[in-house]
Every structure is written in C-alpha cells, then in structure tokens.
Design a protein around this motif. Sequence first.
Motif, short mmCIF file in Angstrom:
data_model
loop_
_atom_site.label_atom_id
_atom_site.label_comp_id
_atom_site.label_asym_id
_atom_site.label_seq_id
_atom_site.Cartn_x
_atom_site.Cartn_y
_atom_site.Cartn_z
N ILE A 124 1.04 -1.21 -0.06
CA ILE A 124 0.18 0.21 0.08
C ILE A 124 0.80 1.13 -0.15
O ILE A 124 0.38 2.32 -0.48
N ALA A 125 2.03 1.30 0.62
CA ALA A 125 2.98 2.41 0.71
C ALA A 125 3.85 2.48 -0.51
O ALA A 125 4.31 3.64 -0.88
N LEU A 126 3.78 1.75 -1.52
CA LEU A 126 4.58 1.85 -2.73
C LEU A 126 4.46 3.15 -3.50
O LEU A 126 5.47 3.55 -3.67
N PRO A 127 3.15 3.60 -3.77
CA PRO A 127 3.18 4.84 -4.33
C PRO A 127 4.00 6.06 -3.60
O PRO A 127 4.55 6.90 -4.28
N LEU A 142 -1.22 1.94 8.59
CA LEU A 142 0.20 2.77 8.89
C LEU A 142 0.56 3.94 8.25
O LEU A 142 1.05 4.71 8.51
N THR A 143 0.41 3.78 6.98
CA THR A 143 0.74 4.63 5.83
C THR A 143 -0.01 6.10 6.04
O THR A 143 0.18 7.20 6.05
N SER A 163 -7.10 6.57 -0.86
CA SER A 163 -6.16 7.21 -0.06
C SER A 163 -5.43 5.75 0.51
O SER A 163 -5.86 4.55 0.27
N PRO A 164 -4.19 5.70 1.18
CA PRO A 164 -3.62 4.56 1.60
C PRO A 164 -4.53 3.64 2.46
O PRO A 164 -4.55 2.49 2.32
N LEU A 165 -5.13 4.40 3.26
CA LEU A 165 -6.08 3.77 4.43
C LEU A 165 -7.31 3.09 3.58
O LEU A 165 -7.68 1.79 3.70
#
Length: 491
Positions: free
Chosen positions: A40-43, A169-170, A306-308
């Motif tokens: 999920i944090a890749l972008p 977390l992101t 959004s990441p969430l």
Amino acid sequence: MPSTDVAAPVSPERHRPALALTLILTCQMMLMLDATVVNIALPDIGQELGFSAAGLSWVLNAYTLAFGGLLLIGGRIGDLIGRRRALTIGVLAFTAASLLGGLVDSAGWLLFARAAQGAAAALTAPSTLALVATATAFGEGRERERALGLFTATAAAGSAIGMILGGILTEAGSWRWTLFINVPVGLAVAALIPLTIAETQRHRARFDVAGALTGTGGVTALVYAFIRAADHGWGDAQVTWAFAAAVLLPVFLLVERRVRRPVVALELFAVRNRVIAFAAMLLVPAAMFGVFYFDTQYFQFVRDYSPLRAGVAFLPLAVGIFAASTLAGRLLARHGLKKVAGTGLALAFAGVLWQSTLSTGSGYWTTLFVPLAVNGFGVGLVFMPLSVLILTGIRPDQAGAASGLMQTMQQVGGALGLSALVTVYGSAARGAGGPASGPGAMAEGFSAGLLAAAAFMAVALVLVLASRTPRAHRPTGSEQQGLNTRVGPAR
C-alpha cells in the motif's frame, strides 16, 4: 560427512504454552506481513525515493527473493546452532533491518534493507514451525494439532492482513511506519523467547555453499531480467546478460546431484504428485503477488484512493483467506485432496480473471469486492491440501526438508511471478501510451497483468486435476508436523 547430534543445554521447564505459542505466531505473522505490508505504501515510496513504476516491484522482490533463496540454508543453520538461538538471532536481525529500512533516504539503501529483512526471515522461518512441532510445551495429540492449526491459519492470512495494516500505518504516519512497526514487536519477542521456549538439539552438518550460491544467483538473474525488460524492453543489453546468467540454474541442478548434503534433495521430486504440488506452490503465490501489486496501484493511481481506503479495500480478500483456511482441514477429511485443492484453484482462477476486467470506470463492489472475496476463499482452500500432497508418503527424516522446500517455492514463485507479471504490465501500458500518459494506460497494463496472473492459476488447476490422490485423506503425524502454508505470497 555424517551429521552428529550434540545435546544442547535445555532451558528449565518453565514453559508457558500460551505465551510460547503467541510468540511463535507473532514471529510468523511478522514475516508474512512484511511480504506485503509495504504494498500500500509503494506509491509514497516511489514518489519520495524516485522509483520507476516497474522498479517499485523490487521493494517486494528484494525481500521475497532473499527469503526464498536463503530459506534452506537458514534451516541448516538452525540445525547447527539450535532452533531457539536461530529464532532469537533471526528476530533481532529482522528488527535491525526494519529499523534501517525506515530510516533510509535512497532507493538503493531501501532495497538493501529489504534484502536484509529477507535474509533474516530465512533464518527465522524454519525455526517457527519446528518449535511448534517439537516443543514439549505443546504436549502431544490434540493440543499440538491445535497449535499447528493456528500456525497454519496465521501463515495463510498474514499476507492479506499485511495489505490492510499497511494502509492503516501509511495513512496514520508514513510509509516508514510499515517498517518501524517491527522494531518494538521484534525487541519484545526476542526478549521473551529465552524465557518461554526450550532449546533444541544441535546437529553438526556441512553446508552446501555451492548449491546455495548457484540456486540463489540463477533465480536472482531471472527476476532481474524480467523487471529490467519491463522498463527497458527485451533488446536491452543488461536483460540479455541477465538471462545468460540464469545458466546458473542448470549448474545448480548438477551441483545438487553430486553433493552429499544438498540444499535441495532431488529425490523429493521422484513422485509425480509431489512434483505437481510443488509446481502449484510456485504458481499460486506468483499469481497472488500480482493481485496484491496491481490492485494496490490501481486503487491509488487510477481510483485515487487514500492509503487507508486502499488497505481496507483488501478486507474481502483477507476475510476469505482466513475463513477458508480454517475450514480446509475438515473439508479435506470429508472430500479429499484433489477435490478441495481443485475447487480452491477454480475459485481463485475465477476471482483473478474477474478482476482482470477492471478499467478506469470500474465499480469497486462489482469488479473488485466480490472477485477479491472469491479469490481469497479459493486461495484459502488450496495450501493445506497441496501441503499434504507434498508430504504424503515422505520419510520422517525428509519432512523438514520438504516443508522448507515448500516455503522456498512460495517465496521464489512470488518473486519470479511478480517480475514476469510486471513485464506484461509494462508492455501493455507502453502499447496504450505508457504509464505517464495517464490512468487509462495504467489500467490497461494492470488488466493485462491480472489476466496473466489468472493464467498462472489456470495452469495450477490443470496440474492439480492431473494428480492422482485418494478421495479422502487425514494427515498423518509427520505430515501434519510438516504443514507450513501461506499466501504468498508468501510471498
């Protein structure tokens, strides 16, 4: 050189079974989560550290490749120094690598930290199941079966849960917290392990260094060739050289045939059903890593989640995997290996194929929610019957090697599969104008990559249907102890 058993000092019998099992399951969950938690944090990672769209896959592959390539060597180290000590050292190394990854300021250092995490995971993972299967804290019979069942469910659901946790977390902090979260957990686990788990016997054995180097080097060359081709095309000189370096794989097979204690015992491939199951163990994580990777970027780049929200979007997949993995044992006893595995693979194939129809205007509930749930439930049914198929008829002294090879297949399958799927994505996106031309071209690439992932599932289904298995099968003691299943992704 024959192995020699050396009695290790055994800790006083002050075990707390519930705490010991909790620590072991926490270790396993931590390893499985880290195969996907950064998805999920890749972008955000790509934007801050300057990765290309295809190069981002190395953030995942650096971990899974080191994990899978060094896993069997990690198991041998555990035999030599003791499982509890290997687990403690592995957790501490994993914690240090996670801290480094959260602090880095360049792409190269992040990939180094992810590879270090994978190497530490390769030392840790073989000891988790071994301690559940052999620790006196868990007793015999039903108590140990319950512990093994919880271990299996944790391993199966860990990768999918990582997607959700990564989003939380992101969104709440930054992508760095997907790595920092391991630090307090790892330190607490490492401190408690010596207080709750007894040491195992140590076995002196020589390492197959040549096999480890040629096998890991050959797979790494293949993965690099595919990912490089996704960015630079098939005519690139480095792609050509990388494919040439893959000649290390046949060298690896020659080495394994000649050494006395090979990294991979080739006799494990002497049974047709076992070969089929190993191949399926390679293909299913290959497809699932593509699902994790493409859906994540689709949610955030095309749908602007959004990441969430992107993490929560994977909830039907996680629920499906966990629900099916808890039912798989009962279904296996009632309907048999082939029927359960075949049904699971058919559902997983249908789910991934359905997802491949996504476009810029696709609705989440019809194009992603339902197929993710179907896909997750199918995958949750697959790993236990495949594990039993691999371990059926195996000698007790080979159960550990076969279990380790299963994990290796899953990790290496995830790395190789994702690299190949990223190449498909890159070709399709370039044909539609390139990722830089907008969400439409990216969606075309994601759709093509998911279609190729569905093809991996289809091949696994055909292979399983070609196997010969009894209608019903209840795992024997040695087979049950060897069960170590996960999605893998994980890989």
